[in-house]
Design a protein around this motif. Structure first.
Motif, PDB file in Angstrom:
ATOM      1  N   GLN A   1     -29.280 -16.270 -34.979  1.00 61.28           N
ATOM      2  CA  GLN A   1     -29.148 -16.992 -33.723  1.00 61.28           C
ATOM      3  C   GLN A   1     -28.512 -16.065 -32.686  1.00 61.28           C
TER       4      GLN A   1
ATOM      5  N   PRO B   1     -34.480 -35.452 -19.395  1.00 62.63           N
ATOM      6  CA  PRO B   1     -34.026 -34.989 -20.716  1.00 62.63           C
ATOM      7  C   PRO B   1     -35.165 -34.854 -21.724  1.00 62.63           C
TER       8      PRO B   1
ATOM      9  N   TYR C   1     -36.018 -31.507 -23.746  1.00 63.10           N
ATOM     10  CA  TYR C   1     -36.110 -31.468 -25.210  1.00 63.10           C
ATOM     11  C   TYR C   1     -37.433 -30.830 -25.642  1.00 63.10           C
TER      12      TYR C   1
ATOM     13  N   GLY D   1     -37.496 -27.203 -25.600  1.00 63.82           N
ATOM     14  CA  GLY D   1     -36.638 -26.521 -26.567  1.00 63.82           C
ATOM     15  C   GLY D   1     -35.177 -26.486 -26.196  1.00 63.82           C
ATOM     16  N   TYR D   2     -34.792 -27.157 -25.107  1.00 67.12           N
ATOM     17  CA  TYR D   2     -33.379 -27.191 -24.732  1.00 67.12           C
ATOM     18  C   TYR D   2     -32.602 -28.117 -25.668  1.00 67.12           C
ATOM     19  N   ARG D   3     -31.290 -27.891 -25.739  1.00 67.55           N
ATOM     20  CA  ARG D   3     -30.397 -28.694 -26.568  1.00 67.55           C
ATOM     21  C   ARG D   3     -29.371 -29.370 -25.657  1.00 67.55           C
ATOM     22  N   ARG D   4     -29.112 -30.639 -25.905  1.00 64.38           N
ATOM     23  CA  ARG D   4     -28.155 -31.369 -25.067  1.00 64.38           C
ATOM     24  C   ARG D   4     -26.750 -31.235 -25.638  1.00 64.38           C
ATOM     25  N   GLU D   5     -25.784 -30.901 -24.762  1.00 64.32           N
ATOM     26  CA  GLU D   5     -24.384 -30.780 -25.141  1.00 64.32           C
ATOM     27  C   GLU D   5     -23.520 -31.482 -24.087  1.00 64.32           C
TER      28      GLU D   5
ATOM     29  N   GLY E   1     -30.196 -22.211 -22.827  1.00 61.69           N
ATOM     30  CA  GLY E   1     -30.956 -23.140 -23.647  1.00 61.69           C
ATOM     31  C   GLY E   1     -30.283 -24.479 -23.844  1.00 61.69           C
ATOM     32  N   VAL E   2     -29.249 -24.771 -23.044  1.00 54.62           N
ATOM     33  CA  VAL E   2     -28.476 -26.003 -23.189  1.00 54.62           C
ATOM     34  C   VAL E   2     -28.499 -26.771 -21.869  1.00 54.62           C
TER      35      VAL E   2
ATOM     36  N   SER F   1     -26.805 -30.638 -19.954  1.00 55.50           N
ATOM     37  CA  SER F   1     -25.969 -31.828 -20.064  1.00 55.50           C
ATOM     38  C   SER F   1     -26.292 -32.748 -18.899  1.00 55.50           C
TER      39      SER F   1
END
Length: 223
Positions: A97, A156, A160, A163-167, A174-175, A177
């Motif tokens: 990663q 959102p 998704y 390939g983005y990640r929610r934090e 790549g994140v 919110s």
């Protein structure tokens, strides 16, 4: 350094050896560069790119050779040279990663998908793995413009799918919110994350911000 390389480039472009390489390139053939030190390989590739435009791929045998070639080409100036680095691998071909490498690869692919005439330097290990078809990759680009209405509740799902990640807080590429009407996104193409301020579905402002301090900076017309 840049002036010296510019003079070398002009000398190479007037040589008979370069004329033969250019003739082969014009016929659609691959041009193999061998027997030259890295700086001269870089100069020859830069000459071909200047002559014919991009995109142009310069493929080295190893990542180390690619890095040296990239540094030599980048030293001659211009922002159209990119390094397409290999993904780091652990034993048994498990991907490490490495957010910085992944972000860099995505930046190169994004610029190519958007039609930029790049000179891309890469290596065999970085190049041989399969990638999405260009038209598929391009279809996952999302442009958000200030003053335009979007379905904020639908964004959102789009992120998704890309390939983005929610934090809770955006700190790395790549994140994203979402807090009320504020959508933070860290695109791999950008040095800093973006803060998008919505009034309902209307995008009122787009600003870059510092991932460490979370302080907003310059305003942008779009992202």
């Amino acid at each position: 350094m840049q002036d010296k390389l510019s003079r070398i480039i002009e000398a190479v472009r007037s040589s008979p050896q370069y004329a033969r390489a250019l003739a082969a390139y014009d016929k659609g053939n691959r041009v193999m560069i061998s027997g030259l030190p890295p700086v001269m390989q870089a100069v020859l590739a830069k000459c071909l790119w200047l002559e014919k435009g991009g995109p142009l791929l310069l493929l080295a045998a190893t990542p180390e050779e690619a890095q040296v070639l990239y540094e030599n080409i980048a030293a001659s100036g211009g922002g159209q040279t990119e390094l397409f680095a290999p993904l780091e691998l652990l034993p048994f071909e498990v991907y490490a990663q490495n957010a910085q490498v992944t972000a860099g690869r995505l930046r190169v692919l994004s610029r190519l998908a958007l039609g930029e005439p790049l000179l891309v330097v890469s290596s065999v290990s970085a190049f041989w793995r399969r990638l999405p078809p260009p038209q598929v990759f391009a279809s996952f680009h999302l442009t958000l413009r200030r003053g335009v209405s979007y379905g904020l509740s639908d964004l959102p799902a789009s992120l998704y799918a890309m390939g983005y990640r929610r934090e809770k807080q955006v700190e790395e590429p790549g994140v994203f919110s979402l807090r009320g009407g504020i959508l933070d996104i860290f695109s791999p193409q950008m040095e800093n994350p973006l803060r998008l301020d919505f009034f309902g579905d209307l995008l009122e402002s787009v600003r870059a911000f510092d991932a460490e301090t979370q302080r907003s900076g310059e305003a942008l017309p779009e992202a």
